[in-house]
Motif scaffolding. Structure first.
Motif, PDB file in Angstrom:
ATOM      1  N   ARG A   1      20.719  31.725  25.558  1.00  0.00           N
ATOM      2  CA  ARG A   1      21.293  31.603  26.892  1.00  0.00           C
ATOM      3  C   ARG A   1      20.499  32.389  27.926  1.00  0.00           C
ATOM      4  NH1 ARG A   1      27.862  32.032  26.022  1.00  0.00           N
ATOM      5  NH2 ARG A   1      27.994  30.364  24.453  1.00  0.00           N
TER       6      ARG A   1
ATOM      7  N   LYS B   1      24.117  24.208  30.364  1.00  0.00           N
ATOM      8  CA  LYS B   1      23.277  25.219  29.737  1.00  0.00           C
ATOM      9  C   LYS B   1      22.443  25.939  30.781  1.00  0.00           C
ATOM     10  CE  LYS B   1      21.566  27.209  26.040  1.00  0.00           C
ATOM     11  NZ  LYS B   1      22.417  28.024  25.145  1.00  0.00           N
TER      12      LYS B   1
ATOM     13  N   LEU C   1      25.875  18.521  29.564  1.00  0.00           N
ATOM     14  CA  LEU C   1      25.727  19.640  28.651  1.00  0.00           C
ATOM     15  C   LEU C   1      24.448  20.426  28.938  1.00  0.00           C
ATOM     16  CD1 LEU C   1      26.843  17.974  25.289  1.00  0.00           C
ATOM     17  CD2 LEU C   1      28.086  19.711  26.594  1.00  0.00           C
ATOM     18  N   LEU C   2      23.367  19.684  29.218  1.00  0.00           N
ATOM     19  CA  LEU C   2      22.107  20.377  29.495  1.00  0.00           C
ATOM     20  C   LEU C   2      22.194  21.139  30.816  1.00  0.00           C
ATOM     21  CD1 LEU C   2      19.275  20.892  28.492  1.00  0.00           C
ATOM     22  CD2 LEU C   2      18.519  18.832  29.684  1.00  0.00           C
TER      23      LEU C   2
ATOM     24  N   GLU D   1      24.777  18.040  21.178  1.00  0.00           N
ATOM     25  CA  GLU D   1      25.711  19.112  21.558  1.00  0.00           C
ATOM     26  C   GLU D   1      25.579  20.298  20.600  1.00  0.00           C
ATOM     27  OE1 GLU D   1      30.509  19.699  22.440  1.00  0.00           O
ATOM     28  OE2 GLU D   1      29.707  17.763  21.756  1.00  0.00           O
TER      29      GLU D   1
ATOM     30  N   SER E   1      21.375  27.179  20.877  1.00  0.00           N
ATOM     31  CA  SER E   1      20.171  27.663  21.549  1.00  0.00           C
ATOM     32  C   SER E   1      20.464  28.928  22.355  1.00  0.00           C
ATOM     33  CB  SER E   1      19.601  26.582  22.461  1.00  0.00           C
ATOM     34  OG  SER E   1      20.558  26.224  23.433  1.00  0.00           O
TER      35      SER E   1
ATOM     36  N   LEU F   1      22.288  22.151  21.211  1.00  0.00           N
ATOM     37  CA  LEU F   1      22.280  22.879  22.469  1.00  0.00           C
ATOM     38  C   LEU F   1      23.164  24.129  22.387  1.00  0.00           C
ATOM     39  CD1 LEU F   1      20.951  22.499  25.236  1.00  0.00           C
ATOM     40  CD2 LEU F   1      23.041  21.429  26.042  1.00  0.00           C
ATOM     41  N   ALA F   2      24.235  24.037  21.652  1.00  0.00           N
ATOM     42  CA  ALA F   2      25.146  25.189  21.530  1.00  0.00           C
ATOM     43  C   ALA F   2      24.485  26.336  20.772  1.00  0.00           C
ATOM     44  CB  ALA F   2      26.426  24.762  20.840  1.00  0.00           C
TER      45      ALA F   2
ATOM     46  N   SER G   1      11.051  24.008  31.848  1.00  0.00           N
ATOM     47  CA  SER G   1      12.050  23.004  31.446  1.00  0.00           C
ATOM     48  C   SER G   1      11.781  21.667  32.125  1.00  0.00           C
ATOM     49  CB  SER G   1      13.461  23.498  31.791  1.00  0.00           C
ATOM     50  OG  SER G   1      13.753  24.690  31.092  1.00  0.00           O
TER      51      SER G   1
ATOM     52  N   VAL H   1      24.690  28.310  32.714  1.00  0.00           N
ATOM     53  CA  VAL H   1      24.970  29.559  31.989  1.00  0.00           C
ATOM     54  C   VAL H   1      23.793  30.517  32.119  1.00  0.00           C
ATOM     55  CG1 VAL H   1      25.317  30.535  29.706  1.00  0.00           C
ATOM     56  CG2 VAL H   1      26.558  28.483  30.377  1.00  0.00           C
TER      57      VAL H   1
ATOM     58  N   PHE I   1      14.912  30.698  26.939  1.00  0.00           N
ATOM     59  CA  PHE I   1      15.236  29.367  26.399  1.00  0.00           C
ATOM     60  C   PHE I   1      14.207  28.336  26.885  1.00  0.00           C
ATOM     61  CE2 PHE I   1      17.406  25.277  27.205  1.00  0.00           C
ATOM     62  CZ  PHE I   1      17.674  24.921  25.900  1.00  0.00           C
TER      63      PHE I   1
END
Length: 1152
Positions: free
Chosen positions: A959, A1019, A1015-1016, A951, A957, A954-955, A1075, A1022, A963
Motif C-alpha cells: 500500500r 488501491k 479496485l485499482l 481482486e 499487494s 490486488l489485495a 503505474s 489508499v 507498489f
C-alpha cells in the motif's frame, strides 16, 4: 487398255492378249507348282511322312490318324484358298466396272487410333509438364486441371482397355480434357477484360502443345491431311491392293487374274455384266420348285418378281452408264428397260434400230512427209501437169508414214511419182471393230460379197453390225445383235472368197462372215462376243486342237486352276455365303487398320460391298444380318462398336421381317426370320450387358453419344414388332435391373482397386480399416462425379433410375462403412473426416441430399456428434477449473495461457461443428445454439475467475509508493479485453433469446472491467491517503511541524536540504508515472486505460481536503473572484473559448 486408233497395234495387242489368256497360267506354273506339288505330295504320301518322322512309333493307327487330320487340314486350307480366289474374281470385277454404287463422300471421317506406345508417349509428355521440364507457362489452375486429367484419365485402366481394343483416338483425348476443364473454368471468378471463353481457348491451346510435344505441327498436319485423303476416294489400284490384303491374295495371283479377266478392257467388263444379268434372268425363269422356304406360301410368286425387278434395275443402271467412260463422241442411245430374253415381239419392234440411230464421228489428219521419184517436182509443177493421190483410210490403217502412188496426167514425164503421207484416223469410242468382211444372210446382206463392216455400240445393251459404202455417212445395211450368238465355224462350201469363217446365229436366222486373215476373225469374234452378251465363250479352233492334244489334265496344269475362277458363272454360286465371308474379312481388316473405326467401314470398303451386293443379288436383310452378326461378335470380344451401326442394321432387318419396309412389302425367308430372332436376342443381351457395364463399355462418355444410342436401341429391341411401342414401365424395369447390377460391378471393381493400391492383405486393425474405408469413400465419390459428368446426359430420360443406381452404389459402400465404424473405439474421433468427406459431396448433390444413404449417414453420426460435444464441454470446463487454479498469469498472445487455451478450444469446436455442414436444418440449429450457449457459459466462468483473481492479487499487494503494477494484473485486463472480442465471435446469435443471453455476457464483462478499474483506483487512493498522511505532518499549526521545520532550518545552514515533505511527494509522483507507463505498455485496450486514468483523476484531485474547509467563506470568496476574472477575460479577449468554471463543475458532476 488397247489403243483403238491403230488396227495393226490393236490386232497385235489382242492376239497377244488372247495368247496370254491361254499361256499366262503356264508362265505362272513355276510360281504356283511348288506349293501345289508339295500339297499334293503330302496328300499322296501321308504314310511315308509319318513313317519317316516316327519310325519307331508303337501305335501305327495313332500316327495314321494324325496324318489323316493333317491331310484334312490341308484340304480345308486348299478349299478356303480356292474360295477366296473365286471371291476375289467377283470383287475385282466390281471394282473394275462399277455401275451401281459410288464411293460415299459424306461419311464422318474416322480418326487415327492411339497405340500403346503413343499412349505412353502422351503420359510422358504430360508428366514432364507437371514436373516443370517444359517451357510452357501456365498458372496454378491450369496445372491442377492437367494434374487431375493425368491422374483420372490418362492413368485409368479403362483408357488402357480402350487402347487395347483400338477404340481411342486423339480426338477422344482432346474432347475429354475439354469437358474436364469446362466446369473448372466456369467456377473461376470473373476477371475484367478476360472472358471465360478466352481462358478455355488458351487452355486448349496449351493442351495441344503438351500433347504434341516436340513434334513439328506441320508434319502432324500433313499426316492428318494424308489420312483424311486416304479415307475419301480410293483409286482402283488402291482398292485392288486393299482386297488383296483382305482376302490374302498374292501379288502374282492378282496379276494373272487381272490379265485373264481383261479388267482394263471396259467393253469386256460391260459384256461380262450383261452375261451375268442374262444368267440371273434365266435362273429366275427356272427357279420354279426350288424356292427358299418363306414364311408365307404367297411369297413364292413375289420372289420371282423381286428377282426380275432387281435385274431390271441393274439393267437400267447399266443402260444409264456412258458407252465408254471419258469418251467425247456423239451417239443416239436407245432407251431399254428389259433384256432381249424377256422381250416380246411388240417390244422388239419398238426397240428396232434404224439407220439414223447409228452415228459415227471421225477425226482425220493427213500430213505430207516427202515426195520423190526420178524427176524433180519442178518438172511436174509446170503448167498442164496435174497430180493427186486417192486415200482410203480406216481406223485400222497404220499410223506411220507410208508411200502412196500419185495419179498424174499423161503429159507428166514421170508416171511413177509417189508421195509419203502420214494418215491418222481416230477410232470413235462407240466403234468396237471395223474392217472388210465377206458376209451373207437371210434378211440382210443377201448376196455373198465383200463389204466394209463396223460394229457400233449404240447403248450399253444395243449393238449393231453395219455395212458402209464409200462416201456415205449412214450405213447401207445393219444387223442388231440382240439375241444372236457368235461362234467360229468351218469354211462353207459354195462360198468363194474369205479364208476364216464365223457366224452369228439366232432362232430363225443365220449370218455367215468370213475374213481374209485368222487374226481378223479372232478380233471380230471377240468384239461380237462382248456385244451379244452370250454365256458361251468362243474358242479358236487352233487353241482347241492344242488343248485336246495336251489333254484335260495338262490344260488344267497350264491354267494352274485359274481358268475355273475366270470362266465360272457367277449366278451359279451361293453369293450369300460368299458375301458373308468377304464381309467378315473386310470387317476384321477395318478393325485392325490405323483408324479407330468403331465398326464403320471406310468409304472404299463400303463402295465395294455395295457394288457386290447389287451386282450379285445379295438380299439386303441378309447383308444387314451379316453386319449385325459381325458387330455382335466383335462387341462380345471387347471391341468398341458404335451402337448407331447396330441401330441402322437392326431397324432395316426389323422392318423387313415385320413387313414394314419403306419400299413396300418384300419376301421374308424362314431362315431370315429365325436368324433375326436369334440376333435380336443376342443384341438384347449385349445391350443389357453394355448398360450394366456402362462405365467400362463407354468410358468417360466415349464414343460420344454411344450410351444414349444404346438406350434408344434397347427400347427398339424390346418392341415385339416395328409398330407397337413397348410400355415405358417395361423398359424402365429392364434398365433398373441393369443399373442394379452395375452398382454391384462398379463397387466390386473399386474395392479390388483399393486393395491393390493399398497393398493390404489383411486389414486387421481398426485404424487400417478406417483408412481403407476413407480411401473407398474417395473412390466412390470420384465414380459418382464421373457418372454425373460423362453419363448423366445419356440417362437424362431415366434420371430417377440413375439416382436409384447411386443410392444402391452408396448402400453397398455403407455396408463396409458400418462394419469399419463398429470396431472403432468409443473414445476415438478419427472417423469424423469420413463424415465430412461424404457429407460435403452429398449435400451439394440435388438428388442425393437427404437421400437414403445420406439419412443413414446422419443417423450414424448424430449420436457421435452429440457425445463428442458433451465430452468437449466437460473437458473445457475441467480445463478452465484446473487452469485458473494453476494460472501464473504470464502474458500469452492476447491473454493468459488458460484464456488462450479456452478460446482456441471453443473456436476449434465451433469450427468443427460448422465444417460438418449438418444437412438437417433443425439439428444443425440445435448444434449451433448449443455451441453459442456453451461458449457464453465458458466465457462467463473465465471472466468471473479472472475478476476474483484480480481482486485477490490486488489485495495482497503493497500500500506504499513502492507498489508497482505487476504484469499479472495487466494480463487480467487483457483477458477481459480478449473475452469481449471472443464473445462477439463465439456467442453471436440470431434469435431473440440468444441475443439477450449474449447481451448478458457483454454486461458481465463490462461490469467486471468496471469493478477491476474501481479496485485499482481504490488501491491508488489508499496509497495517496498514506502519502497525504505523511505530508500532513508538515502542515503549519501542528505540533510536529515546528520541530520538523526547526530541524530543516538548522540543517540548511550546512547542506542543501529540500523542503519538508517533498521527498514523499516525489516518491508518489514516481509511483504514478511508473503505474501509468506499465498500464499503457501492457494493457491492450486504450479505452480501458483512458477510463482508468479519468476515474483516478476525478478521485485524486480533491483527495485529502475536508468538506468543512471547502465550504468556508474564504473558499467562496476565491471562487467568486475567479468567476469574475473569467467573465472579464472572456469579454475582452475571448478568454477560455466559452468554457466557464460552472461548465467544468457540471461536467465533473456528470462524470461522477
Amino acid at each position: 487398255m488397247l489403243d483403238p486408233s491403230s488396227s495393226e497395234e490393236e490386232s497385235d495387242g489382242i492376239v497377244e492378249e488372247e495368247s496370254r489368256e491361254v499361256m499366262a497360267p503356264q508362265s505362272g506354273s513355276s510360281r504356283i507348282s511348288p506349293s501345289r506339288t508339295s500339297e499334293s505330295s503330302d496328300r499322296l504320301q501321308p504314310a511315308s511322312r509319318g513313317s519317316s518322322a516316327r519310325p519307331s512309333s508303337p501305335s501305327p493307327s495313332a500316327a495314321s490318324e494324325h496324318e489323316k487330320e493333317d491331310v484334312e487340314k490341308l484340304q480345308r486350307e486348299e478349299e478356303e484358298r480356292k474360295k477366296k480366289l473365286q471371291l476375289y474374281v467377283f470383287v475385282m470385277r466390281c471394282i473394275a466396272y462399277p455401275f451401281n454404287a459410288k464411293q460415299p463422300t459424306d461419311m464422318a471421317r474416322r480418326q487415327l487410333k492411339i497405340t500403346k506406345q503413343q499412349l505412353q508417349t502422351t503420359k510422358d509428355r504430360f508428366e514432364s509438364f507437371l514436373k516443370g521440364d517444359t517451357q510452357i507457362v501456365a498458372d496454378e489452375a491450369f496445372i491442377n486441371a492437367v494434374q487431375s486429367y493425368f491422374e483420372v484419365f490418362l492413368k485409368s485402366d479403362r483408357v488402357a482397355k480402350m487402347v487395347q481394343t483400338g477404340g481411342l483416338s486423339a480426338l477422344d483425348c482432346r474432347e475429354v480434357f475439354k469437358r474436364h476443364i469446362e466446369k473448372r473454368v466456369r467456377s473461376l471468378p470473373e476477371i475484367d477484360g478476360l472472358s471465360k471463353e478466352t481462358v478455355l481457348s488458351s487452355w486448349m491451346a496449351k493442351f495441344d502443345t503438351i500433347y504434341r510435344g516436340d513434334e513439328d505441327p506441320r508434319k502432324a498436319q500433313q499426316r492428318m491431311t494424308a489420312s483424311a485423303a486416304s479415307e475419301l476416294i480410293l483409286s482402283k489400284d488402291q482398292l485392288y491392293e486393299m482386297f488383296q490384303m483382305i482376302l490374302g491374295i498374292k501379288k502374282f495371283e492378282h496379276q494373272l487374274l487381272y490379265q485373264a479377266c481383261q479388267l482394263d478392257n471396259l467393253d469386256e467388263q460391260a459384256a461380262q455384266i450383261r452375261r451375268e444379268l442374262d444368267g440371273r434372268l434365266q435362273m429366275a425363269d427356272q427357279i420354279a420348285g426350288k424356292f427358299p422356304k418363306f414364311v408365307s406360301k404367297e411369297m413364292e410368286a413375289m420372289y420371282i418378281e423381286e428377282l426380275k425387278s432387281s435385274v431390271n434395275q441393274l439393267m437400267a443402271n447399266l443402260e444409264s452408264m456412258p458407252v465408254s467412260k471419258g469418251g467425247e463422241f456423239k451417239l443416239q442411245k436407245l432407251k431399254r428397260g428389259h433384256n432381249t430374253s424377256i422381250i416380246d415381239m411388240g417390244q422388239e419392234d419398238e426397240n428396232q434400230l434404224s439407220k439414223s440411230d447409228v452415228v459415227l464421228s471421225f477425226t482425220l489428219e493427213v500430213r505430207t512427209v516427202l515426195a520423190f521419184r526420178q524427176c524433180s517436182l519442178a518438172l511436174c509443177s509446170r503448167p498442164g501437169f496435174t497430180y493427186y493421190v486417192v486415200l482410203r483410210p480406216t481406223p485400222n490403217s497404220p499410223k506411220q508414214a507410208e508411200l502412196h502412188k500419185m495419179t498424174v496426167t499423161k503429159a507428166c514425164p514421170d508416171q511413177d511419182l509417189k508421195i509419203k503421207l502420214a494418215v491418222r484416223m481416230d477410232k470413235p469410242q462407240n466403234m468396237k471393230a471395223c474392217g472388210y468382211l465377206w458376209a451373207v444372210g437371210k434378211n440382210v446382206w443377201k448376196r455373198w460379197k465383200k463389204r466394209f463392216f463396223v460394229l457400233v455400240q449404240v447403248s450399253q445393251y444395243t449393238f449393231a453390225v453395219c455395212s458402209y459404202r464409200e462416201k456415205k455417212s449412214e450405213p447401207q445395211e445393219l444387223l442388231q445383235l440382240d439375241g444372236y450368238t457368235v461362234d467360229y465355224t468351218d469354211p462353207q462350201p459354195g462360198l468363194d472368197g474369205g479364208r476364216a469363217f464365223f457366224n452369228a446365229v439366232k432362232e430363225g436366222d443365220t449370218v455367215i462372215f468370213a475374213s481374209d486373215d485368222e487374226q481378223d476373225r479372232i478380233l471380230w469374234v471377240q468384239a461380237m462376243y462382248r456385244a451379244t452378251g452370250q454365256s458361251h465363250k468362243p474358242v479358236p479352233p487352233t487353241q482347241v486342237q492344242k488343248l485336246n492334244s495336251k489333254g484335260g489334265a495338262a490344260a488344267q496344269m497350264d491354267k494352274h486352276g485359274m481358268d475355273e475362277f475366270i470362266s465360272a458363272i457367277p449366278c451359279s454360286f451361293d453369293h450369300a455365303s460368299f458375301f458373308e465371308m468377304v464381309h467378315r474379312l473386310t470387317f476384321d481388316h477395318s478393325l485392325n487398320d490405323n483408324f479407330a473405326c468403331l465398326g464403320w467401314f471406310s468409304p472404299g470398303q463400303l463402295f465395294v460391298l455395295d457394288e457386290y451386293c447389287a451386282r450379285n443379288g445379295v438380299r439386303g436383310c441378309h447383308r444387314h444380318l451379316c453386319y449385325l452378326g459381325d458387330l455382335l461378335e466383335r462387341a462380345d470380344a471387347g471391341h468398341m462398336i458404335d451402337p448407331t451401326l447396330l441401330h441402322y442394321s437392326f431397324a432395316f432387318c426389323a422392318s423387313h421381317v415385320h413387313g414394314n419396309r419403306p419400299d413396300g412389302l418384300g419376301t421374308v425367308t424362314v431362315e431370315e426370320k429365325e436368324r433375326f430372332e436369334e440376333i435380336k436376342e443376342r443384341l438384347r443381351v449385349l445391350l443389357e450387358n453394355q448398360i450394366t457395364n456402362f462405365r467400362y463399355c463407354f468410358p468417360f462418355g466415349r464414343p460420344e453419344g454411344a450410351l444414349k444410342a444404346t438406350l434408344s436401341l434397347l427400347e427398339r429391341v424390346l418392341m415385339k414388332d416395328i409398330v407397337t411401342p413397348v410400355p415405358q414401365e417395361d423398359v424402365k424395369a429392364v434398365i433398373r435391373k441393369c443399373l442394379e447390377q452395375a452398382a454391384q460391378i462398379n463397387y466390386q471393381r473399386i474395392t479390388d482397386y483399393a486393395r491393390v493400391e493399398e497393398n493390404v492383405a489383411n486389414l486387421a486393425t481398426p485404424a487400417k480399416k478406417l483408412e481403407h474405408v476413407i480411401r473407398l469413400a474417395e473412390l466412390v465419390i470420384e465414380v459418382l462425379h464421373q457418372n454425373q459428368d460423362h453419363h448423366a446426359e445419356a440417362f437424362a430420360w431415366w434420371s430417377d433410375l440413375m439416382v436409384e443406381h447411386a443410392e444402391n452404389f452408396l448402400s453397398l459402400y455403407g455396408v463396409d462403412m458400418d462394419a469399419a465404424l463398429e470396431i472403432q473405439s468409443p473414445e476415438s474421433w478419427d472417423s469424423f473426416p469420413l463424415f465430412q468427406l461424404l457429407n460435403d459431396f452429398l449435400r451439394t448433390d440435388y438428388h442425393l441430399c437427404n437421400g437414403k444413404f445420406h439419412k443413414h449417414l446422419q443417423d450414424l453420426y448424430a449420436p457421435l456428434v452429440v457425445r463428442y460435444v458433451d465430452l468437449m464441454e466437460s473437458s473445457i470446463a475441467q480445463s478452465i477449473h484446473r487452469g485458473f487454479e494453476r494460472e501464473s498469469w504470464e502474458p500469452v498472445n492476447n491473454g493468459s495461457g488458460t484464456s488462450e487455451d479456452l478460446f482456441w478450444k471453443l473456436d476449434a469446436l465451433q469450427t468443427f461443428i460448422r465444417d460438418l455442414h449438418w444437412p438437417e436444418e433443425e439439428f444443425a440449429k440445435h448444434l449451433d445454439n448449443r455451441m453459442k450457449l456453451m461458449s457464453s457459459d465458458m466465457i462467463e466462468t473465465s471472466v468471473k475467475r479472472t475478476r476474483a483473481a484480480f481482486e485477490s492479487k490486488l489485495a495482497k499487494s503493497s500500500r506504499s509508493t513502492d507498489f508497482r503494477i505487476p504484469l499479472s494484473l495487466c494480463t487480467m485486463f487483457n483477458v477481459m479485453v480478449d473475452a469481449k472480442d471472443q464473445s462477439a465471435k463465439l456467442c453471436a446469435m440470431e434469435m431473440g433469446q440468444e441475443k439477450q443471453y449474449h447481451s448478458q455476457i457483454d454486461d458481465l464483462i463490462e461490469e467486471s472491467v468496471k469493478d477491476m478499474i474501481s479496485l485499482l483506483v481504490a488501491k491508488f487512493v489508499v496509497i495517496l491517503e498514506s502519502v497525504l498522511a505523511k505530508i500532513s505532518r508538515y502542515d503549519e499549526g501542528t505540533l510536529f511541524s515546528s520541530f520538523l521545520s526547526f530541524t530543516v532550518k538548522a540543517a540548511s545552514k550546512y547542506v542543501d536540504v529540500p523542503k519538508p515533505g517533498m521527498d514523499v511527494a516525489d516518491g508518489y509522483v514516481t509511483f504514478v508515472r511508473h503505474s501509468q507507463d506499465i498500464l499503457r505498455d501492457k494493457v491492450n485496450e486504450e479505452v480501458y486505460i483512458e477510463r482508468l486514468f479519468d476515474k483516478k483523476y476525478r478521485d485524486f484531485r480533491l483527495q485529502g481536503v475536508l468538506d468543512s474547509t471547502l465550504n468556508s467563506k474564504a473558499y467562496d470568496t476565491v471562487r467568486n473572484r475567479l468567476t469574475l476574472e473569467e467573465a472579464t477575460a472572456s469579454v475582452r479577449e475571448g478568454g477560455m473559448q466559452g468554457i466557464s468554471m460552472k461548465d467544468s463543475d457540471e461536467e465533473d458532476e456528470e462524470d461522477d
